[in-house]
Design an enzyme around this catalytic site. Structure first.
Site: not given
Length: 435
Positions: A22-23, A27, A94, A122, A319, A346, A395
């Protein structure tokens, strides 16, 4: 919300492939949108969070479309994003919100960022602070939350910013702003965080300088920068793989291979901790894909033992703690965790939510201000039960699914809908591995 019960299962077997990281997916889309020309992305995670990033970038002029199994992005270049004609809806993401705030901060446009009920609780102040130093202006909701308006400054002012808390999102937001800022922008990290931004910027042709000064990691780039289009192969998400790694470790008879898992050393803390607890995790065919270390992981059932988790590992597995708590509940002896204040801000307060969830299904848990202390069953199944409140946190829902596999009576959660934000085919893969 529709409740769902996860029943005890037989061993997890075979080979499965988890979705893209995901990260890295966020990007890849952002940097491709800032490049002039066409980039191709394979393995992109198609969850709701990443699609929120894609939708926002389309609103600002980038062309993003799926072609076969890949995604093609025609970028607009640094400094030439278009004024959005509507609010940018970040959904539950987020990462989308904080990174796009950085992207917008050094462009001469104004944008409104909104999110769902969970994201709107958040804190965004940690990003607003450095970006305001660069000249951007923010009007946030009470408490520094979404919805908020960002008014970018072009040209922005370069800064050297020391992170007050370890946060790859804050680091990335400042570096993204630095791409369109004349001069040198530097982020100083007292504690190293995940480095996907630095690795990928280099892939797009940006000179990123990394130095060690007085035991701190300094990341610098000079702007305005030109990004060259490139092809990105997104490895499997270690955060998604974590659920299956724990499931195979705690369900007797399991022997499961997880293919193509990204094992960036700033992200693989969960696997290192599981090995310390006695897990059987073998790295097969270790290789590098798009500048990121990757391997297939063979996980077999093992008797786990409780440990004191080193707080220094927290940034590399922040996470993954919810599912680690499940592993701890099935281990022999006591597991203690500390340094986890970040989990309270979170998608939910994950410390409180997981403590409550685990107690509901029969685990022995002590909640502390900065972590949990869990007395394991020594491998005996948890009683199960529910319904467990997920607090609309993907999660927590997936962690309780894993707990259900190793329970006597199954675990019921109040909803599985949030899982789609990060792992759209989780339930299908779970059926495949346990079927």
């Amino acid at each position: 919300m529709t409740p769902h019960r996860f029943l005890p299962s037989g061993p997890l077997k075979g080979r499965i492939r988890v979705p893209g990281d995901k990260s890295i997916s966020h990007r890849a889309l952002m940097f491709a949108a800032l490049a002039v020309g066409r980039s191709r992305i394979s393995g992109l995670l198609e969850g709701e969070d990443v699609m929120a990033t894609a939708a926002a970038l389309r609103t600002m002029g980038a062309r993003i479309a799926r072609e076969g199994d890949d995604w093609v992005v025609d970028g607009v270049g640094v400094g030439t994003l278009l004024q959005p004609d509507r609010a940018l809806d970040m959904g539950n993401s987020g990462t989308s919100a904080r990174l796009l705030m950085g992207l917008l901060a050094s462009h001469g446009i104004t944008a409104v960022l909104t999110g769902d009920a969970s994201l709107s609780k958040r804190p965004m102040d940690r990003v607003i602070e450095p970006l305001s130093q660069m000249g951007a202006q923010f009007t946030a909701s009470p408490g520094g939350t979404l919805p908020l308006t960002v008014r970018g400054m072009q040209p922005a002012v370069p800064i050297a910013y020391r992170l007050p808390v370890a946060s790859a999102q804050v680091k990335s937001a400042v570096l993204l702003a630095g791409l369109n800022t004349p001069g040198t922008t530097t982020v100083i990290e007292p504690v190293p965080t995940r480095d996907h931004t630095e690795r990928m910027l280099r892939g797009f042709g940006v000179e990123v300088r990394i130095e060690e000064r007085d035991g701190e990691r300094c990341v610098s780039l000079s702007g305005p920068a030109d990004l060259a289009p490139c092809d990105v192969a997104v490895p499997g998400d270690p955060s998604s793989a974590a659920f299956f790694a724990v499931a195979a470790s705690i369900v007797p008879g399991s022997d499961l291979v997880l293919e193509n898992v990204g094992l960036n050393p700033t992200r693989d803390g969960l696997f290192r901790v599981l090995v310390q607890m006695g897990a059987s995790i073998e790295r097969l065919d270790e290789r590098e894909v798009g500048g990121e270390p990757v391997a297939d992981l063979r996980i077999r059932h093992a008797r786990l033992r409780g440990i004191a988790v080193d707080p220094a590992l927290a940034p590399s597995m922040i996470d993954e703690f919810p599912v680690l708590f499940v592993a701890a509940a099935l281990a022999e002896g006591r597991t203690t965790t500390a340094g986890l204040e970040e989990l309270r801000v979170k998608e939910s307060d994950r410390l409180s939510a997981m403590a409550s969830a685990l107690r509901t299904i029969g685990a022995s848990v002590e909640e502390r201000a900065n972590g949990l202390v869990i007395e394991g069953t020594g491998g005996a199944p948890l009683a199960g039960g529910g319904p467990v409140a997920t607090h609309l946190d993907h999660r927590i829902a997936m962690s309780m699914a894993v707990a259900g596999l190793a329970s006597r009576h199954g675990v019921q959660v109040d909803t599985t809908e949030p899982i789609a934000t990060s792992f759209p085919n989780f339930l299908a893969l779970l059926d495949e591995a346990t079927g």
